[in-house]
Design a protein around this motif. Sequence first.
Motif, short mmCIF file in Angstrom:
data_model
loop_
_atom_site.label_atom_id
_atom_site.label_comp_id
_atom_site.label_asym_id
_atom_site.label_seq_id
_atom_site.Cartn_x
_atom_site.Cartn_y
_atom_site.Cartn_z
N GLN A 184 -4.85 -7.57 -3.80
CA GLN A 184 -6.29 -7.40 -3.70
C GLN A 184 -6.63 -5.97 -4.06
N GLN A 185 -7.90 -5.65 -4.18
CA GLN A 185 -8.28 -4.33 -4.68
C GLN A 185 -8.18 -3.24 -3.63
N THR A 186 -8.37 -3.57 -2.35
CA THR A 186 -8.38 -2.58 -1.28
C THR A 186 -7.43 -2.98 -0.17
N CYS A 187 -6.73 -2.01 0.41
CA CYS A 187 -5.79 -2.29 1.48
C CYS A 187 -6.51 -2.84 2.71
N GLU A 188 -6.01 -3.92 3.23
CA GLU A 188 -6.63 -4.55 4.40
C GLU A 188 -6.34 -3.79 5.68
N GLU A 189 -5.38 -2.85 5.61
CA GLU A 189 -4.99 -2.11 6.81
C GLU A 189 -5.66 -0.74 6.88
N CYS A 190 -5.63 0.03 5.77
CA CYS A 190 -6.14 1.41 5.81
C CYS A 190 -7.25 1.66 4.80
N SER A 191 -7.68 0.63 4.09
CA SER A 191 -8.79 0.70 3.13
C SER A 191 -8.50 1.56 1.90
N THR A 192 -7.23 1.82 1.62
CA THR A 192 -6.88 2.54 0.39
C THR A 192 -7.30 1.71 -0.82
N LEU A 193 -7.97 2.36 -1.76
CA LEU A 193 -8.36 1.68 -3.00
C LEU A 193 -7.16 1.63 -3.92
N PHE A 194 -6.72 0.42 -4.23
CA PHE A 194 -5.54 0.27 -5.07
C PHE A 194 -5.83 0.55 -6.54
N GLY A 195 -7.06 0.32 -6.97
CA GLY A 195 -7.41 0.60 -8.35
C GLY A 195 -8.91 0.53 -8.55
N GLU A 196 -9.46 1.49 -9.30
CA GLU A 196 -10.89 1.42 -9.62
C GLU A 196 -11.19 0.14 -10.38
N TYR A 197 -10.22 -0.29 -11.17
CA TYR A 197 -10.33 -1.58 -11.85
C TYR A 197 -9.23 -2.49 -11.32
N TYR A 198 -9.60 -3.73 -11.03
CA TYR A 198 -8.60 -4.70 -10.58
C TYR A 198 -8.91 -6.05 -11.19
N CYS A 199 -7.88 -6.66 -11.78
CA CYS A 199 -8.01 -8.01 -12.32
C CYS A 199 -7.15 -8.94 -11.47
N SER A 200 -7.76 -9.95 -10.89
CA SER A 200 -7.04 -10.87 -10.01
C SER A 200 -6.19 -11.87 -10.80
N ILE A 201 -6.36 -11.89 -12.12
CA ILE A 201 -5.55 -12.79 -12.96
C ILE A 201 -4.30 -12.07 -13.45
N CYS A 202 -4.49 -10.90 -14.05
CA CYS A 202 -3.36 -10.11 -14.56
C CYS A 202 -2.71 -9.26 -13.47
N CYS A 243 0.85 -1.19 0.00
CA CYS A 243 0.00 0.00 0.00
C CYS A 243 0.88 1.24 0.00
N ILE A 244 0.56 2.23 -0.81
CA ILE A 244 1.38 3.44 -0.88
C ILE A 244 1.13 4.37 0.30
N ASN A 245 0.07 4.13 1.07
CA ASN A 245 -0.23 4.99 2.21
C ASN A 245 0.31 4.43 3.52
N CYS A 246 -0.08 3.22 3.88
CA CYS A 246 0.37 2.65 5.15
C CYS A 246 1.59 1.75 4.99
N GLU A 247 1.98 1.47 3.74
CA GLU A 247 3.17 0.70 3.40
C GLU A 247 3.07 -0.78 3.81
N LYS A 248 1.90 -1.24 4.11
CA LYS A 248 1.75 -2.65 4.48
C LYS A 248 1.84 -3.54 3.24
N ILE A 249 2.68 -4.54 3.31
CA ILE A 249 2.77 -5.54 2.26
C ILE A 249 1.74 -6.62 2.53
N GLN A 250 0.96 -6.96 1.53
CA GLN A 250 -0.17 -7.87 1.71
C GLN A 250 -0.45 -8.62 0.42
#
Length: 252
Positions: free
Chosen positions: A72-90, A62-69
Motif C-alpha cells: 500500500q502507499q502508506t505504512c499502516e503502523e507509522c504512516s511513513t509514505l512509501f512513495g509519492e507515486y504508487y501503482c497497485s498493479i505494478c 516499512c523502512i522505519n518501523c520495519e512492519k511487514i504489511q
Amino acid sequence: MAASAREDGARGQEQGRRGCEHYDRGCLLKAPCCDKLYTCRLCHDNNEDHQLDRFKVKEVQCINCEKIQHAQQTCEECSTLFGEYYCSICHLFDKDKKQYHCENCGICRIGPKEDFFHCLKCNLCLAMNLQGKHKCIENVSRQNCPICLEDIHTSRVVAHVLPCGHLLHRGYRCPLCMHSALDMTRYWRQLDDEVAQTPMPSEYQNMTVDILCNDCNGRSTVQFHILGMKCNICDSYNTAQAGGCRISLGQQ
C-alpha cells in the motif's frame, strides 16, 4: 527468524533507508519468489539467479518501523509514505515523475500522461508529436535493443523511435535495417570537408567502386575513398561497398 533471513532483512533495511540507484521509496519489497527483502525488483534481479515478478508482490516492509504489511502507499503502523507515486498493479513506489499506468502497455510509464498516446499497432506509448508521423511496426517494443540487448518494453532507459520505425537505446545507425537513426546532414557535410582535405595516394585517385546506400537503398558508382563513399542519390555516407575497386575508364 533464521540468521540468514535476519541478515537479508538488515541488508535490505539499510539499502532501503538510503534508497537505491533505481528508485526513491520508503519500503522494501518482499519477493514472493524467495521471501527476501529488496528495495526494488532490479536490485533483486541483480543479486539473485531468478527474476522478481512485480505483479505478484503482496507484502512490503516499512523502512522505519520495519512492519511487514500488505502493499500500500502508506505504512499502516507509522504512516511513513512509501512513495509519492504508487501503482497497485505494478507495485511501483517512487518519487513523483508524473507517472501513469498504461493498461495497453501493462506497466507504468513516465508522463505526464497527456503528452503520450498508445499506438495499438506498435503496442507502445509514444510522444504526441509522433501521432500520425511515425512508421508503425507491429509490437516493435516487444524485443531487446539490438545494441545493448536490454528488453525495450520494460527498460527504464528511454528508447528512440527511428525514422525506419525500429527502436533502440543509443547509436547513429539502426543495426536491423542499417538506416541512419538521426538526421546526419550536418555530419555528412563535415565528412565532405574531411574527404576534400584528405587526398588519396596517386595510385588510388582513379579508383571507383560500386556502393549500396543504406538510407535510400540506391546504387551508385563513386570514387573510392578511405574515409567513406558518398551516395550520388541522397548524399549519405551511410553506404556499403557492393563490389571491388576498379580503375575508371579512360585511366591507367
